[in-house]
Enzyme design. Structure first.
Site, PDB file in Angstrom:
ATOM      1  N   CYS A   2       3.581 -53.743  32.627  1.00 60.39           N
ATOM      2  CA  CYS A   2       4.896 -54.366  32.639  1.00 60.39           C
ATOM      3  C   CYS A   2       5.975 -53.355  32.999  1.00 60.39           C
ATOM      4  O   CYS A   2       5.942 -52.207  32.587  1.00 60.39           O
ATOM      5  CB  CYS A   2       5.264 -54.992  31.297  1.00 60.39           C
ATOM      6  SG  CYS A   2       4.103 -56.199  30.714  1.00 60.39           S
ATOM      7  N   LYS A 584      -1.047 -50.145  36.855  1.00 60.83           N
ATOM      8  CA  LYS A 584      -1.137 -48.706  37.080  1.00 60.83           C
ATOM      9  C   LYS A 584      -0.954 -47.896  35.804  1.00 60.83           C
ATOM     10  O   LYS A 584      -1.654 -46.925  35.567  1.00 60.83           O
ATOM     11  CB  LYS A 584      -0.102 -48.274  38.115  1.00 60.83           C
ATOM     12  CG  LYS A 584      -0.261 -46.808  38.478  1.00 60.83           C
ATOM     13  CD  LYS A 584      -0.049 -46.567  39.920  1.00 60.83           C
ATOM     14  CE  LYS A 584      -0.403 -45.149  40.321  1.00 60.83           C
ATOM     15  NZ  LYS A 584      -1.843 -44.974  40.560  1.00 60.83           N
TER      16      LYS A 584
HETATM   17  O1  M6R Z   1      -1.531 -42.597  34.494  1.00 60.97           O
HETATM   18  P1  M6R Z   1      -2.859 -42.085  34.077  1.00 60.97           P
HETATM   19  O2  M6R Z   1      -3.444 -41.107  35.045  1.00 60.97           O
HETATM   20  O3  M6R Z   1      -2.862 -41.512  32.689  1.00 60.97           O
HETATM   21  O4  M6R Z   1      -3.794 -43.343  34.045  1.00 60.97           O
HETATM   22  C1  M6R Z   1      -5.082 -43.263  33.516  1.00 60.97           C
HETATM   23  C2  M6R Z   1      -5.931 -44.417  33.995  1.00 60.97           C
HETATM   24  O5  M6R Z   1      -5.444 -45.621  33.509  1.00 60.97           O
HETATM   25  C3  M6R Z   1      -5.984 -44.464  35.520  1.00 60.97           C
HETATM   26  O6  M6R Z   1      -6.504 -43.283  36.050  1.00 60.97           O
HETATM   27  C4  M6R Z   1      -6.854 -45.639  35.995  1.00 60.97           C
HETATM   28  O7  M6R Z   1      -8.190 -45.392  35.685  1.00 60.97           O
HETATM   29  C5  M6R Z   1      -6.614 -45.855  37.487  1.00 60.97           C
HETATM   30  N1  M6R Z   1      -6.554 -47.241  37.775  1.00 60.97           N
HETATM   31  C6  M6R Z   1      -7.640 -45.191  38.320  1.00 60.97           C
HETATM   32  O8  M6R Z   1      -7.606 -45.504  39.657  1.00 60.97           O
END
Ligand code: M6R
Length: 589
Positions: A2, A584
């Site tokens: 969100c 994301k």
């Molecule tokens: O923002 P962050 O790198 O901490 O996010 C961690 C994961 O949620 C993130 O890497 C997720 O696995 C992505 N969708 C990978 O492509």
């Protein structure tokens, strides 16, 4: 999860809000909505689906202030009714939320007993009615919001718009909220800094449990006590970066191709800039690296390179599995958190728990001004620029490049590391050609009929196998499993059947023979083998060319997976930038 935005200032309020949402769309794209206030009342419009061109049916041109929200659904399906902002029954105020009200069922039943009727299946509606109930008692809108908030359990950031007081009142708890102070006196309040880029000169990062009231001025209060707090404004030098696809069909492809530049940016730190962290690493009894999803695989690669190159005692952890390690942690240890957004709830939670044990916190984050960076004693940025595609690509490789630089600097080879990364960057430039794209497109057509895939690797290629598999799952929704070559005979080989596609990541290193013999074993049982490596080999049915990156194979060998996931996703008619069910920045647990 969100995106929230609020705006009070001159100009077209609705357009400002919609533009902000467009910049934050990666945070959630199930549905979206705006609530703006004109002299006639609050106007709300909501839409299902991604924000796209942001067209509204009848946006008022005379709005004075407003709030907006882009949703990643938690409670209640993806419908117009469930989309935010939610209007109070008397249409006096509107509310949008980022988070989960964990006690919403109890609150709902108590509110129902008081006569409130629920129209949506969201937990947010509970907040609306609670504010309404408090307002009847205390009459002051901001106080009603504060008192309502105190009854919520969970990580919740909320924003409200009140017609009567012409105020925006917001509270941060769990997911981020940053106030942008515009040169003309206007105020933009958003879930991250992207909507503020090129607009705000100074910003105020709200901390958890802080409430902000925006009317003619901006005032911050402690949620618990209601007492006023000092407004800390700091310079905001986030240069506006064009958030466009630069001629590519999708952000994903653009961001994959950008890696030829971003890995170099990530290693632009001088040895002096790394020195404070290096001193702390050398002093630490145990170093933990931590992250979630792709960032956890980056944390794994960084831990490995710190062990192998710098000979440091480093243990990688998944953020959400930290608990059993906590009793071992103390002030003698250091935890290096890896994150693109710096807002991932699991990672922040792990950091918070380690901090409570006195552990020193360092971080490598891509987004500027994140909660994680601000809470770290040693904060570094991966400097890849905004990553818009939900699937992480350039932030991942930038963090690997930074980790390599760090390890090499520890052993006095800072310049050598920068030069090696420079060489890889050049090779990448030569790799991103139409010929490579065509080859992977062809492969995608070939693979589209399969539902199950396996990929094996060893050492640095093991983490690549895990990350490669995650990329393909995210973008293609196909079952792609990564595992270590060593694990094969311990059970996984039972899955191999006639024609099962098995990928092998083969480096020019001591593990080459292990991966090749694993491929031979699966081939003997009917698998179709795909070799990701620089040169063809008799063990491969299909050779997928990849750059020989030596010590930096962790960067070069992930690229074919990124590209393959992109082309296979396109083949499946998926939107690679916005995979289903994902967001994301995962700011809820
Ligand atoms: O923002 P962050 O790198 O901490 O996010 C961690 C994961 O949620 C993130 O890497 C997720 O696995 C992505 N969708 C990978 O492509």
């Amino acid at each position: 999860m969100c995106g929230i935005i609020g705006f009070k200032g001159t100009g077209l309020v609705t357009a400002e809000l919609v533009e902000g949402l467009q910049r934050m769309e990666y945070r959630g794209y199930d549905s979206w909505g705006v609530a703006v206030m004109t002299k006639k009342g609050i106007f709300v419009e909501k839409k299902v689906g991604a924000i796209g061109d942001g067209k509204l049916e009848q946006p008022p041109v005379d709005a004075l202030l407003g709030i907006a929200h882009t949703r990643w659904a938690t409670h209640g399906g993806v419908t117009k009714t469930n989309a935010h902002p939610h209007l109070s029954k008397d249409k006096r105020f509107a509310v949008a939320q980022n988070g989960i009200v964990e006690n919403y069922l109890e609150l709902k039943s108590s509110l129902q007993k008081q006569g409130y009727q629920f129209k949506t299946s969201t937990d947010t509606e509970v907040i609306v009615h609670l504010i309404d109930a408090k307002l009847k008692q205390v009459k002051i809108f901001a106080e009603a919001v504060r008192l309502a908030f105190l009854e919520l359990i969970g990580r919740n950031t909320i924003i409200t718009l009140d017609q009567q007081t012409e105020q925006i009142v917001a509270i941060r708890n769990g997911s981020p909220l940053v106030i942008g102070h515009l040169p003309d006196g206007g105020v933009l309040l958003a879930s991250d800094t992207l909507p503020l880029a090129g607009k705000a000169r100074t910003v105020t990062y709200l901390d958890d449990q802080q409430l902000v009231v925006i009317n003619d001025k901006v005032s911050v209060f402690a949620v618990k006590t209601g007492k006023p707090l000092k407004l800390h404004q700091q310079k905001f030098d986030f240069i506006e970066q064009k958030i466009d696809k630069a001629g590519f069909d999708h952000f994903m492809l653009k961001e994959i191709v950008e890696q030829q530049y971003t890995i170099k940016e990530a290693v632009s730190y001088s040895d002096q800039e790394l020195l404070p962290l290096i001193k702390a690493l050398k002093k630490a009894r145990t170093i933990y690296t931590v992250g979630a999803g792709t960032a956890a695989f980056a944390a794994g690669q960084i831990a490995r390179v710190l062990r192998v190159v710098a000979k440091l005692p480093v243990q990688e952890l998944k953020a959400y599995e930290i608990d059993s390690y906590l009793p071992l942690m103390s002030a003698k240890d250091l935890l290096l958190a890896v994150s693109q957004s710096g807002e991932t709830a699991d990672t922040l939670d792990a950091v918070g728990k380690a901090q409570k044990r006195g552990v020193t916190i360092a971080s490598i984050v891509n987004m500027i001004g994140s909660t994680l960076s601000r809470g770290s004693q040693y904060a570094y940025l991966s400097r890849s620029g905004p990553e818009i595609c939900v699937a992480s690509t350039k932030a991942y490789t930038a963090q690997l490049a930074w980790g390599y630089l760090l390890a090499m600097t520890i052993i006095g080879k800072h310049k050598q590391a920068q030069a090696e990364i420079g060489k890889v960057a050049k090779k990448l430039k030569g790799y991103f050609t139409d010929q490579t794209f065509r080859q992977l497109q062809k492969l995608a057509i070939d693979l589209a009929k399969h539902e199950h895939f396996f990929v094996i690797g060893k050492a640095q290629h093991f983490y690549t196998a895990l990350e490669g598999a995650l990329k393909i799952k995210e973008i293609t929704y196909k079952h792609f499993e990564g595992f270590s070559a060593g694990e094969l005979k311990h059970g996984v080989i039972a899955l191999i059947d006639q024609g099962t596609p098995v990928f092998g990541i083969v480096g020019n290193d001591q593990y080459q023979a292990d991966v090749l013999s694993a491929l031979a074993e699966v081939r003997a049982r009917g698998a179709r083998t795909f070799g990701i490596t620089a040169r063809p080999n008799e063990f491969f049915d299909v050779h997928i060319p990849a750059i020989d990156g030596g010590n930096l194979d962790s960067i070069t060998k992930i690229i074919p997976f990124q590209l393959l996931s992109y082309f296979l996703g396109i083949q499946q008619k998926n939107n690679p930038d916005k995979p289903r069910n994902l967001a994301k920045s995962v700011t809820v647990k």
